[in-house]
Design a protein around this motif. Structure first.
Motif, short mmCIF file in Angstrom:
data_model
loop_
_atom_site.label_atom_id
_atom_site.label_comp_id
_atom_site.label_asym_id
_atom_site.label_seq_id
_atom_site.Cartn_x
_atom_site.Cartn_y
_atom_site.Cartn_z
N MET A 1 15.10 14.68 17.26
CA MET A 1 13.81 15.30 17.10
C MET A 1 13.06 13.77 17.04
N LYS A 2 11.78 13.99 17.75
CA LYS A 2 11.04 12.93 17.81
C LYS A 2 9.62 13.38 17.96
N LYS A 3 8.99 13.21 16.83
CA LYS A 3 7.42 13.98 16.49
C LYS A 3 6.56 12.87 15.80
N LYS A 4 5.20 13.06 16.34
CA LYS A 4 4.24 12.19 15.72
C LYS A 4 4.18 13.06 14.57
N LEU A 5 3.52 12.08 13.35
CA LEU A 5 3.20 12.97 11.98
C LEU A 5 2.33 13.81 12.20
N GLN A 6 1.47 13.77 13.06
CA GLN A 6 0.42 14.64 13.15
C GLN A 6 0.93 16.16 13.81
N LEU A 12 2.66 22.26 9.48
CA LEU A 12 2.32 22.60 8.13
C LEU A 12 0.94 23.05 7.73
N THR A 13 0.00 23.21 8.87
CA THR A 13 -1.40 23.35 8.76
C THR A 13 -2.04 22.66 7.64
N ILE A 14 -1.95 21.27 8.15
CA ILE A 14 -2.54 20.18 7.20
C ILE A 14 -3.60 19.50 8.00
N GLU A 15 -4.72 19.33 7.44
CA GLU A 15 -5.81 18.69 8.57
C GLU A 15 -5.91 17.26 7.91
N ASN A 16 -6.65 16.52 8.68
CA ASN A 16 -7.09 14.92 8.39
C ASN A 16 -5.81 14.25 8.03
N GLN A 17 -4.83 14.36 8.69
CA GLN A 17 -3.51 13.56 8.32
C GLN A 17 -3.87 12.24 8.45
N ALA A 18 -3.39 11.35 7.63
CA ALA A 18 -3.54 9.98 7.94
C ALA A 18 -2.20 9.23 8.46
N PHE A 19 -2.50 8.26 9.31
CA PHE A 19 -1.29 7.78 10.20
C PHE A 19 -0.79 8.73 10.97
N PRO A 20 -1.65 9.24 11.87
CA PRO A 20 -1.21 10.59 12.53
C PRO A 20 -0.18 10.15 13.80
N ASP A 21 -0.31 8.73 14.21
CA ASP A 21 0.64 8.55 15.39
C ASP A 21 1.93 7.93 14.95
N THR A 22 2.18 7.98 13.72
CA THR A 22 3.32 7.48 13.04
C THR A 22 4.62 8.42 13.78
N ASN A 73 0.10 9.31 -8.93
CA ASN A 73 0.24 8.04 -8.43
C ASN A 73 1.11 7.89 -7.04
N PRO A 74 0.61 8.59 -6.02
CA PRO A 74 1.17 8.17 -4.75
C PRO A 74 1.02 6.80 -4.27
N PRO A 75 1.83 6.29 -3.67
CA PRO A 75 1.78 4.92 -2.98
C PRO A 75 0.61 4.73 -2.01
N GLU A 76 -0.28 3.84 -2.27
CA GLU A 76 -1.22 3.68 -0.97
C GLU A 76 -0.99 2.99 0.18
N ASN A 77 -1.46 3.22 1.40
CA ASN A 77 -1.37 2.81 2.48
C ASN A 77 0.02 3.04 3.25
N LEU A 78 0.51 4.33 2.69
CA LEU A 78 1.72 4.72 3.41
C LEU A 78 1.73 6.08 4.26
N PRO A 79 2.49 6.24 5.02
CA PRO A 79 2.43 7.64 5.71
C PRO A 79 2.95 8.71 4.96
N LEU A 80 1.94 9.47 4.37
CA LEU A 80 2.30 10.56 3.37
C LEU A 80 1.91 11.72 4.00
N ILE A 81 2.74 12.91 3.69
CA ILE A 81 2.28 14.13 4.07
C ILE A 81 2.11 14.87 2.78
N PHE A 82 1.07 15.43 2.32
CA PHE A 82 0.82 15.91 0.94
C PHE A 82 1.07 17.44 1.19
N VAL A 83 2.16 17.84 0.34
CA VAL A 83 2.30 19.44 0.29
C VAL A 83 2.56 19.99 -1.00
#
Length: 456
Positions: A1-6, A12-22, A73-83
């Motif tokens: 599998m090779k997928k961008k975070l977006q 997962l029907t999540i909008e406004n994903q941070a770090f979308p190109d990871t 306390n999620p870590p800041e400035n890391l590519p996270l998907i909130f679920v």
């Protein structure tokens, strides 16, 4: 599998994903085995909270991680998907990836022989297709989604093992995987404590057809009346049966065991003589389902014959192991009455060596009938063919008491929780003429007897 975070966020029907190109290239639930590019899935249990290891996962190469919305306390400035729920998110991503994947999916279930059938089938197909199979025991509601998400995008065949302990679990897995072909290896007694009867076990295993592709095929043990009945009551189900009785679509006969493996003859959908480097009639039966699937996928008899010669099983499945002059058959991965009977029958019939030993451990998860099922093993053991019997575990005391009328004290050993009496008996009495079957449930860890320094 090779997928961008977006893409994962969209699944997962999540909008406004941070770090979308990871870019994510795999899945991991354990920082000890994480690979560069993995998406880390943290689970929150009573004893361990996986969120504590998220930053460590990134340090080890994770590309991104899930994070529960209500976890502080999620870590800041890391590519996270909130679920809301990591397990449901994992399953949803697997469903979406499965829906777009072009591979042929094959699901395998059964009381015994799932892993052996998986290994034999994948080994038979691998010379001709790009095949990926379930690794280890990743065969449940977490393991199967991980297996799907770990598929390379150009994989042609996905062989998925499906395990269960109760009703509804196989149905969930098969509807997620939507297989083109499914296999039911057999119906035994494992999980009797949860499902109540062999009829209940058969019904639970048969759930695998609920996710089967409309044009798909079920391959099943036609020697099992419970499966025959379920097939007969299921309209429009396309099937092929395998077994040792003449009424099956593929029948094996003339099975001969050698130190190299098993030769056998087949008739029906495929005809001719074949060989596989695996011991036991029950493993020949597992080979039959692999042969039928391989034929359905277009392989010729000669292609199947050549591939079978190279098949290798996962360790601890009728595995021949030499320790000095001693020869062991390590079948210690699992045990239930059906597989115990098959293994004992093999050791009694084999001509590989003259002196036959049994080292047997408890059979677990048998429910209320566990005493009678252990006692009944005595009927399978012929003291004219078996020289020594060594029994290990609290439940094997029931079998020990039954065998005292068949064997004298010099040839019958029982130990509840210490391997040493068995190891010593083997050390003092086994010779270059001995072949020693070691079989028990996984929790008994009987392989430690083979690995003992005393026998090296």
């Amino acid at each position: 599998m090779k997928k961008k975070l977006q893409q994962l966020a969209t699944w997962l029907t999540i909008e406004n994903q941070a770090f979308p190109d990871t870019v994510v290239t795999g899945i991991s639930i354990d920082t000890r085995t994480i690979s560069k590019g993995d998406l880390f899935i943290p689970f929150r249990g009573e004893a361990v909270n996986g969120h504590r290891f998220v930053e460590q996962a990134f340090e080890k190469g994770a590309a991104a991680s899930l994070w529960m919305k209500d976890e502080p306390n999620p870590p800041e400035n890391l590519p996270l998907i909130f679920v809301d729920d990591p397990e449901q998110a994992l399953q949803k991503m697997a469903e979406c990836y499965r829906n777009e994947h072009k591979a042929t999916f094959i699901g395998i279930t059964g009381s015994n022989g799932k892993t052996s059938s998986k290994d034999i089938l994948a080994g038979t197909l691998s010379p001709y297709f790009k095949v990926q199979k379930t690794i280890g025991n990743f065969n449940n509601q977490l393991g199967l989604p991980i297996t799907i998400l770990q598929l390379d995008e150009d994989t042609e065949i996905s062989v998925l093992e499906m395990g269960m302990s109760g009703f509804g679990e196989i149905e969930f897995l098969t509807k997620l995987a939507r297989p083109h072909y499914v296999i039911i290896t057999n119906i035994g007694e494992a999980h009797m404590q949860d499902l109540g009867s062999r009829e209940g076990i058969a019904k639970a295993k048969f759930e695998i057809v609920k996710g089967l592709n409309e044009e798909g095929l079920l391959f099943f043990d036609g020697d099992e009346p419970l499966l025959q009945s379920l097939v007969a009551r299921t309209p429009n189900l396309k099937t092929q049966s395998f077994g040792f009785t003449r009424s099956q679509d593929l029948v094996a006969s003339n099975i001969v065991a050698t130190a190299q493996g098993s030769s056998f003859h087949v008739e029906g959908a495929i005809n001719g003589d074949f060989f596989i480097s695996v011991l036991g009639e029950h493993q020949v039966k597992n080979t039959l389902n692999a042969m039928l699937v391989s034929r359905a996928l277009g392989l010729t008899d000669d292609q199947i014959r050549e591939a079978l010669k190279q098949v290798v099983l996962t360790d601890m499945r009728m595995q021949l192991i030499s320790v000095g002059e001693l020869l062991f058959i390590n079948d210690a991965y699992n045990a239930a009455p059906t597989s115990m009977h098959a293994a004992i029958q093999f050791i009694e019939q084999t001509t590989i060596r003259k002196e036959k030993w049994l080292v047997l451990g408890d059979m677990l998860e048998l429910g209320n009938d566990e005493q009678s099922m252990h006692e009944e093993v005595a009927a399978y053991i012929d003291n004219q063919k078996i020289s020594y019997v060594c029994l290990y575990g609290p439940r094997m005391k029931w079998l020990y008491e039954k065998l005292q009328t068949k064997f004298d004290a010099a040839h019958l050993v029982y130990s509840e929780q210490d391997y040493d009496p068995i190891i010593n008996k083997i050390k003092l009495n086994a010779t270059s003429e001995s072949i020693i079957l070691v079989k028990g449930s996984r929790g008994m860890q009987l392989e430690k007897i083979i690995q003992s320094n005393e026998l090296a």
